[in-house]
Design an enzyme around this catalytic site. Structure first.
Site: not given
Length: 298
Positions: A172, A221, A291
Site C-alpha cells: 500500500r 479498508s 490505510e
C-alpha cells in the site's frame, strides 16, 4: 478570490472554495481552496505549468479511501473526469487505462477482451490513479504485480513516463512524489477465457457483498494488515465492533471499515480511527497503520 494562474486558454473548470464532501465516499469534510477539472491532458499540463509548484497539488479520484479533514484542503485539488477514464486494449494483452478509469471497468474491459490477471480490480473501489499511487490490491493481487509503467504529470506540469520499478512499491505504498498526477497506466495481463475471468470477477463481487458494508458512507479498508495478521481481527479482539464517536461508527459487518452513520464530521471519523488504534495497541501491542489517506487541515 484571485485565481492562482492565468486562466486564458484553459478549457477546464476552476472553482474556488469548492466543497469536497460530495466527492468523497464518507460525505464529510471541508472545501478545497481550488478545484480544477481539466478538459484533457493538454489542459492539465498547461494549468500545472502555469502553477509551477507554487501551491500544493492533490489528485482526487472517487474519494473512496480518503478522509478530507474539516478544515479543507490547501492549494489545488485536481479532479480527473471522463476525459481521463478511457481504456484501450493493446497488443500482447496490455491494457492502457486513463488515471480516472474505475477499477470495475478495467476488470470488465479485460474480461471482454479475454485478458486475465486484473480481476482483482473488480474488488477495489476507486480509480487507476489511486491504485497506482497506493499499490491498491485485493484478493491476493496488487497493482505492483501487473503495472508496466505510468504517465505522470508532475506539479510543475512536466509529463513523464515512470516504469513500475521506479515507484519502489511496497504494501500500500509507492514513491510517487506528492503533487504528481497519474494520467495513464499500462497493465500487463495474459490470455484467458472470458467465461472463467467473469466467474472469478463474480466470486470477488459476491465475497465483497457478503463481507463488506458496501452501501454505506465509508472509506473502505481503514488500516493496513500488519505482517502475518488481519487488521479486522485485531480490531474485533480489542472490542471495537460497533464502537461510536459522534456520528461515526466501526462497522459491525466488517470491523476494518469506519462508517458515517449520522452526519459525522471528518474529525469524529478520524478520532474514532485513533481510538481504535489505541485500543488495539493496548490489547495486543500491535500498532495499526492507517490505510485510508487523511488530507487537509485539522
Amino acid at each position: 478570490m484571485t485565481a492562482p494562474v492565468d486562466t486564458a486558454g484553459l478549457r477546464g473548470k476552476l472553482t474556488a472554495d469548492a466543497p469536497l464532501a460530495k466527492l468523497v465516499w464518507f460525505k464529510s469534510g471541508g472545501a478545497a481552496d481550488w478545484l480544477f477539472e481539466p478538459a484533457d491532458l493538454t489542459d492539465l499540463e498547461l494549468f500545472l505549468d502555469r502553477l509551477d509548484g507554487r501551491l500544493p497539488v492533490m489528485a482526487l479520484g472517487l474519494g473512496s479511501n480518503m478522509i478530507v479533514r474539516d478544515g479543507g484542503v490547501p492549494g489545488v485539488v485536481i479532479k480527473l473526469g471522463k476525459p481521463f477514464a478511457g481504456i484501450t486494449v493493446e497488443d500482447d494483452h496490455v491494457l492502457s487505462c486513463g488515471g480516472g478509469a474505475h477499477g470495475i471497468l478495467v476488470a470488465s474491459t479485460a474480461r471482454d477482451a479475454g485478458i486475465a490477471g486484473v480481476e482483482f480490480m473488480r474488488g477495489i473501489p476507486g480509480t487507476v490513479g489511486g491504485f497506482v499511487r497506493m499499490n491498491g490490491g485485493a484478493y491476493g493481487r496488487e497493482v505492483s504485480d501487473v503495472l508496466i509503467d505510468c504517465d505522470v504529470v508532475h506539479a510543475d506540469g512536466t509529463l513523464v513516463t515512470l516504469p513500475a520499478a521506479e515507484l519502489h512499491y511496497s504494501y500500500r505504498h509507492s514513491d510517487l512524489p506528492d503533487g504528481a498526477v497519474v494520467v495513464r497506466a499500462r497493465f500487463q495481463g495474459e490470455a484467458g477465457d472470458p467465461a472463467e475471468i467473469g466467474a472469478r470477477m463474480d466470486a470477488i463481487g459476491e465475497a465483497r457483498e457478503n463481507s463488506q458494508p458496501l452501501r454505506t458512507k465509508t472509506g473502505g479498508s481503514t488500516f493496513k494488515n500488519p505482517p502475518g495478521k488481519k487488521a479486522w481481527e485485531l480490531v474485533d479482539a480489542a472490542g471495537c465492533r460497533g464502537l461510536t464517536i459522534g456520528g461515526a461508527q466501526v462497522s459491525e459487518k466488517h470491523t476494518n471499515f469506519l462508517l458515517n452513520v449520522d452526519n459525522a464530521t471528518s474529525t469524529e471519523i478520524e478520532q474514532l480511527g485513533e481510538e481504535v488504534r489505541r485500543r488495539v495497541r493496548d490489547h495486543s501491542g500491535v500498532e495499526l497503520e492507517w490505510e485510508i489517506q487523511r488530507v487537509g487541515r485539522v
